[in-house]
Scaffold this motif. Structure first.
Motif, PDB file in Angstrom:
ATOM      1  N   UNK A  66       0.836  -1.199   0.000  1.00  0.00           N
ATOM      2  CA  UNK A  66       0.000   0.000   0.000  1.00  0.00           C
ATOM      3  C   UNK A  66       0.876   1.256   0.000  1.00  0.00           C
ATOM      4  N   UNK A  67       1.914   1.267   0.827  1.00  0.00           N
ATOM      5  CA  UNK A  67       2.762   2.460   0.908  1.00  0.00           C
ATOM      6  C   UNK A  67       3.590   2.633  -0.356  1.00  0.00           C
TER       7      UNK A  67
ATOM      8  N   UNK B  68       1.538   9.581   4.889  1.00  0.00           N
ATOM      9  CA  UNK B  68       0.510   9.577   5.937  1.00  0.00           C
ATOM     10  C   UNK B  68       0.907   8.698   7.130  1.00  0.00           C
ATOM     11  N   UNK B  69       1.823   7.763   6.898  1.00  0.00           N
ATOM     12  CA  UNK B  69       2.168   6.800   7.952  1.00  0.00           C
ATOM     13  C   UNK B  69       3.565   6.998   8.537  1.00  0.00           C
ATOM     14  N   UNK B  70       4.199   8.164   8.230  1.00  0.00           N
ATOM     15  CA  UNK B  70       5.585   8.345   8.726  1.00  0.00           C
ATOM     16  C   UNK B  70       5.676   8.296  10.253  1.00  0.00           C
ATOM     17  N   UNK B  71       4.660   8.836  10.932  1.00  0.00           N
ATOM     18  CA  UNK B  71       4.720   8.877  12.395  1.00  0.00           C
ATOM     19  C   UNK B  71       3.883   7.775  13.046  1.00  0.00           C
ATOM     20  N   UNK B  72       3.449   6.803  12.263  1.00  0.00           N
ATOM     21  CA  UNK B  72       2.553   5.764  12.774  1.00  0.00           C
ATOM     22  C   UNK B  72       3.333   4.590  13.360  1.00  0.00           C
ATOM     23  N   UNK B  73       2.874   4.106  14.491  1.00  0.00           N
ATOM     24  CA  UNK B  73       3.398   2.864  15.079  1.00  0.00           C
ATOM     25  C   UNK B  73       2.814   1.710  14.258  1.00  0.00           C
ATOM     26  N   UNK B  74       3.612   1.151  13.354  1.00  0.00           N
ATOM     27  CA  UNK B  74       3.059   0.196  12.383  1.00  0.00           C
ATOM     28  C   UNK B  74       2.667  -1.139  13.013  1.00  0.00           C
ATOM     29  N   UNK B  75       3.301  -1.492  14.112  1.00  0.00           N
ATOM     30  CA  UNK B  75       2.906  -2.747  14.758  1.00  0.00           C
ATOM     31  C   UNK B  75       1.460  -2.629  15.258  1.00  0.00           C
ATOM     32  N   UNK B  76       1.189  -1.498  15.890  1.00  0.00           N
ATOM     33  CA  UNK B  76      -0.164  -1.203  16.365  1.00  0.00           C
ATOM     34  C   UNK B  76      -1.141  -1.074  15.193  1.00  0.00           C
ATOM     35  N   UNK B  77      -0.680  -0.398  14.133  1.00  0.00           N
ATOM     36  CA  UNK B  77      -1.525  -0.163  12.963  1.00  0.00           C
ATOM     37  C   UNK B  77      -1.928  -1.486  12.296  1.00  0.00           C
ATOM     38  N   UNK B  78      -1.000  -2.433  12.240  1.00  0.00           N
ATOM     39  CA  UNK B  78      -1.318  -3.744  11.642  1.00  0.00           C
ATOM     40  C   UNK B  78      -2.410  -4.447  12.436  1.00  0.00           C
TER      41      UNK B  78
END
Ligand code: HEM
Length: 132
Positions: free
Chosen positions: A30-31, A40-50
């Motif tokens: 997606x990215x 949009x996801x640079x500051x996102x905690x991706x583990x949490x986001x998944x």
């Protein structure tokens, strides 16, 4: 009798969603589809986001099986211009990344699986997208 799209999708998602790698691959794809999406996801905690996405896709699947749309309306609000400002044209990238990731992870994937995903979760995506 032919199986309903929502049943095919429920089972297909069941073959994908227990593997964390499914969600890692989804966000990689997606990215990669747009620099704007990546930003949009640079500051996102991706583990949490998944983890949140695992649940979000389940909401789309359950909606196709007749669950009330309360949770999808909340997602529509958070993604709207009052929230993350997710532009309507980005949802086709989201859906394409999802289909491509399911194709890779579901060993039983075929044309009918793809058509069933599009048919079953299309209305739920439109609900979120339309809240913009
Ligand atoms: C957050 C699901 C489409 C960008 C979330 C969350 C969920 C979710 C469950 C966390 C809960 C929330 O914050 O409300 C979905 C689903 C989609 C979708 C099911 C498909 C219909 C998109 C698209 C984009 C996007 C197309 C961008 C182009 C984001 C962002 C966040 C988010 C930026 C917040 C990340 C953060 O907290 O840093 N999404 N989403 N989403 N989503 Fe989506």
């Amino acid at each position: 009798m032919q199986q309903a799209a929502s049943d095919i999708v429920f089972q297909s998602y069941g073959r994908c969603c227990n593997n964390e790698q499914f969600f890692i691959d989804f966000y990689d794809r997606f990215m990669s589809s747009s620099d704007e999406v990546r930003a949009l996801f640079v500051d996102t905690d991706m583990k949490q986001q998944r983890h949140l996405l695992r649940n979000g896709i389940m909401q789309l699947v359950l909606h196709s099986r007749g669950m009330p749309d309360t949770k999808l309306r909340a997602l529509g609000e958070s993604h709207s211009r009052r929230g993350y400002g997710i532009q309507p044209q980005w949802y086709s990238l989201w859906l394409q990344a999802l289909i491509d990731t399911v194709r890779k992870h579901d060993p039983e994937f075929d044309e009918n699986t793809e058509a069933s995903w599009r048919e079953a979760i299309g209305p739920g995506i439109e609900l979120i997208r339309g809240a913009y």
